[in-house]
Every structure is written in structure tokens, then in C-alpha cells.
Design an enzyme around this catalytic site. Structure first.
Site, PDB file in Angstrom:
ATOM      1  N   SER A  56       0.782  -1.237   0.000  1.00 15.67           N
ATOM      2  CA  SER A  56       0.000   0.000   0.000  1.00 15.67           C
ATOM      3  C   SER A  56       0.808   1.278   0.000  1.00 15.67           C
ATOM      4  O   SER A  56       0.229   2.367  -0.122  1.00 15.67           O
ATOM      5  CB  SER A  56      -0.973   0.007   1.184  1.00 15.67           C
ATOM      6  OG  SER A  56      -2.019  -0.912   0.952  1.00 15.67           O
ATOM      7  N   TYR A 113     -10.893   2.199   5.628  1.00 15.68           N
ATOM      8  CA  TYR A 113      -9.877   1.822   4.643  1.00 15.68           C
ATOM      9  C   TYR A 113     -10.465   0.902   3.575  1.00 15.68           C
ATOM     10  O   TYR A 113     -11.091  -0.102   3.885  1.00 15.68           O
ATOM     11  CB  TYR A 113      -8.733   1.107   5.355  1.00 15.68           C
ATOM     12  CG  TYR A 113      -7.459   1.002   4.555  1.00 15.68           C
ATOM     13  CD1 TYR A 113      -6.572   2.068   4.499  1.00 15.68           C
ATOM     14  CD2 TYR A 113      -7.126  -0.170   3.889  1.00 15.68           C
ATOM     15  CE1 TYR A 113      -5.388   1.984   3.794  1.00 15.68           C
ATOM     16  CE2 TYR A 113      -5.940  -0.273   3.185  1.00 15.68           C
ATOM     17  CZ  TYR A 113      -5.077   0.796   3.136  1.00 15.68           C
ATOM     18  OH  TYR A 113      -3.901   0.695   2.434  1.00 15.68           O
ATOM     19  N   ASN A 155      -9.285  -0.576  -0.415  1.00 16.39           N
ATOM     20  CA  ASN A 155      -8.452  -0.600  -1.615  1.00 16.39           C
ATOM     21  C   ASN A 155      -9.221  -0.167  -2.854  1.00 16.39           C
ATOM     22  O   ASN A 155      -8.633   0.337  -3.814  1.00 16.39           O
ATOM     23  CB  ASN A 155      -7.877  -2.000  -1.819  1.00 16.39           C
ATOM     24  CG  ASN A 155      -6.821  -2.338  -0.789  1.00 16.39           C
ATOM     25  OD1 ASN A 155      -5.839  -1.626  -0.627  1.00 16.39           O
ATOM     26  ND2 ASN A 155      -7.027  -3.432  -0.076  1.00 16.39           N
TER      27      ASN A 155
END
Length: 367
Positions: A84, A177, A179
């Protein structure tokens, strides 16, 4: 597996002859001792770190073995999958486009990807670019819901997976959070520029800063190009370590696909904080945070950039990354005067081990 464990413990801190521009650490160094403990006490196959001081000197550290099958040395400042940390590179490209007037942080996603983001409680007309970069969009995290197999994925495949699930919360309601946010940010870059995200990252950041050991793997490229420690995974807490170094990383794309070294990450984050990549206005936006204790007590999340408190006072800025086989931690102090990054060759399952990784970074930045 007992033989492998013995090799790991007995081969602590083997040094390679690569990367001569990065000095080796003395055995008495406190950071070196921390890496040795991560291998001997916590059972990690290898640990490697790079610390850059105020005068620009960089010192490399290694512990463990680079390949459990052969007992080979850990490449000093070897390449790893940075997970990340890729998000910061993606965010920088988006913010450069903001500075050029080609994107606004308050643009709805639909401005650039019309009709793409639709689902249960999900509407791209009500999610902004800023919310993507700051993880306040409420979009479901596709890696949370699906066990993705190591095969080629197109970015829109990943978006399609996410949109099978309902929104986690209303846009802007809180932090979470995902992605998915960064896959969409990467798609926006491609739509606005008309070029692949990998090319934009390479042209705008990698070449500009001379990051000679950093790259965005091509689709289907499962290898790591330069000397690197092997990455490992355990299916269970007491299971054997399995070598998973070679893997198609396309399932993470703009959220986590890149390969780099600790010293290149030091250079990148230092340059970013010194204003070499973004105009002042965009860097200020990037450093405007919301609470994100997901990254530890007192952490904040800006636009692809994480702030964490230092034990000696002040903050450091970075991101960190998890990718099967590798875990990275690190960042740079205010104005990029000091930088440190640490990588280990399996993802710790014990939270206390992860805390020791963060403590090692803190130690390197505070001394």
C-alpha cells in the site's frame, strides 16, 4: 521445517555485496539489534532496513536469510513488494493533475468515470475524488470480501467485485480503509491523461526522482527484477512457511502493486515532504488528516499519506504496506530531513510483532 528454522536463526544478519552506495550498519547499532530480534525472537525469515540521516547519508541493515531453501544472504537494500505504499504514488499523480487544473478534489467520481460506480447504497455522483484518496467514500473493500487468486486482473474487474457488496457507510460519514478507492483513483488518472497509470507514475515520479530500483510491474509480471529476499506465507499460525515470492500482483494495482527498495522509499517520501513533487497547495491538502487509529494510536490519514506521532516529539509521514510475503513500515520526518523504512519477508500475524516494526522505525527516526 525445523531445519529451515535453524538456518534462519543461525544466519542472522548476513550481508550481501550489492548496493555499494548504501553503507552497512555496525553490529552494535540499535536498529541492527532490533532487526536481529525480529528474526531470532519473532521468527521472521528476514528483515531489512534503510535509514537516511539529515546529511543525506544512508545506512542499510539486514538480518536473517534471503532464501530459506538455500540459506542465501539477504540482499542489502534488496527489492520488495511495497504493497500500500503504492497508494502514496497514486495519490501524488492525482494531486499533480489537481495542480494542473485537470482534476478537482471535489469532483464527483462520475465526472471522470460516468455511470461506473453504482451499487447498493453506492452512487458515484455523490462520492468525490477527495473521499477516494482519504478513504471516506464508504465504498466496500474488495479485498475484504473476496479471496483473490493470483491471476491477472483488470482494474475494472476489481471494481466489479467491490460493487457486488453494499456500501459500508454514506460518503463522508466516517473513515474506512478500502483498496477500492485507489483502484478508482487510478482509473481516473488513466481517463484524464489517456495513458496507463504505470506510465504516469514512472514519468511523473520515478524518473523525476531517479528511483532506480522502483517500478510498477507490467500485467502478468510475477517476478521481482533485481536482487531481493524471498517472501513467505503461513496458512496457519503453526503451519510451514511457503515461498510466495513470485505472484501476479495485478489484484492490487493502484492500491498496492509496486516494487521498490527501502532506500528508494526514503528518497520518495523525503522528496515529497520537501515539496519536490507537489505545489504547496496540493501538499497541504495531502497533509490534512482525519483520525485513523487503524494505523496506530494518534495516527491520521491525509490524501494517501499517514501521519504518526514520534516518541521524541513531532510526527513522521509515510504509509506502510502489506503484500503477501512482505510487510513494510516507515516514513520521513517533517520536511523530509530524516527517513527510515523497514521490510520483513512475511506478514506478521501477531499484532505485537507489527508494533515492534513500528517501534524500530520510531527508534531510527528519533535517535
Amino acid at each position: 521445517m525445523a531445519a529451515v528454522t535453524a538456518v534462519t536463526v543461525l544466519a542472522l544478519s548476513a550481508l550481501s555485496a550489492t548496493a555499494p552506495s548504501v553503507a552497512a550498519a555496525p553490529r552494535t547499532d540499535t536498529v541492527q539489534r532490533s532487526l536481529d530480534r525480529l528474526v531470532s525472537a519473532d521468527g521472521l525469515p528476514a528483515a531489512l532496513a534503510s535509514v537516511t540521516t539529515r546529511d543525506g547519508r544512508t545506512r542499510a541493515y539486514v538480518a536473517g536469510v534471503g532464501d530459506l531453501a538455500t540459506g542465501s544472504k539477504v540482499p542489502r537494500d534488496g527489492q520488495v513488494r511495497i504493497g500500500s505504499n503504492t497508494k502514496t504514488f497514486t495519490a501524488v499523480v492525482v494531486l499533480q493533475l489537481v495542480g494542473e487544473g485537470r482534476i478537482s478534489l471535489d469532483d464527483p467520481v462520475d465526472t471522470h468515470l460516468p455511470g461506473l460506480v453504482r451499487g447498493e447504497g453506492i452512487d458515484g455522483r455523490h462520492i468525490t475524488v477527495r473521499q477516494l484518496l482519504q478513504h471516506t467514500s464508504g465504498l466496500p473493500n474488495y479485498t475484504k470480501y473476496e479471496d483473490l487468486q493470483p491471476r491477472p486482473y483488470a482494474p475494472r474487474d476489481l471494481v466489479d467485485i467491490a460493487l457486488r457488496y453494499e456500501a459500508d457507510f454514506d460518503p463522508g460519514a466516517r473513515w474506512g480503509y478500502s483498496n477500492t478507492n485507489y483502484v478508482l483513483a487510478g482509473l481516473i488518472v488513466e481517463e484524464v491523461t489517456g495513458r496507463p497509470l504505470a506510465q504516469e507514475v514512472d514519468r511523473r515520479i520515478i524518473q523525476r526522482l531517479g528511483l532506480r530500483h522502483t517500478y510498477f510491474p507490467a500485467p502478468g509480471d510475477a517476478t521481482i527484477r533485481e536482487p531481493h529476499p524471498h517472501g513467505y506465507h503461513r496458512e496457519s499460525a503453526d503451519g510451514p512457511l511457503r515461498d510466495i515470492t513470485e505472484m501476479d500482483p495485478s489484484w492490487s494495482w493502484a492500491a498496492g502493486q509496486m516494487v521498490s527498495t527501502n532506500s528508494d522509499l526514503n528518497r520518495f517520501f523525503s522528496a515529497l515532504l520537501r515539496g519536490r513533487l507537489l505545489p504547496d497547495a496540493q501538499l497541504a491538502q495531502m497533509r490534512t488528516t482525519v483520525p485513523a487509529d487503524y494505523f496506530g494510536r494518534g495516527a491520521g490519514y491525509g490524501l494517501g499519506l499517514v501521519s504518526r506521532p514520534l516518541s521524541c516529539g513531532g510526527l513522521y509521514w509515510g504509509h506502510g504496506g502489506s503484500f503477501p510475503g512482505y510487510e513494510t513500515r516507515g516514513g520521513a520526518t517533517e520536511h523530509g530531513r530524516r527517513a527510515a523504512h523497514l521490510a520483513v519477508t512475511t506478514q506478521p500475524t501477531d499484532k505485537t510483532v507489527t508494533q515492534r516494526l513500528d517501534a524500530t522505525v520510531d527508534e531510527a527516526l528519533c535517535r
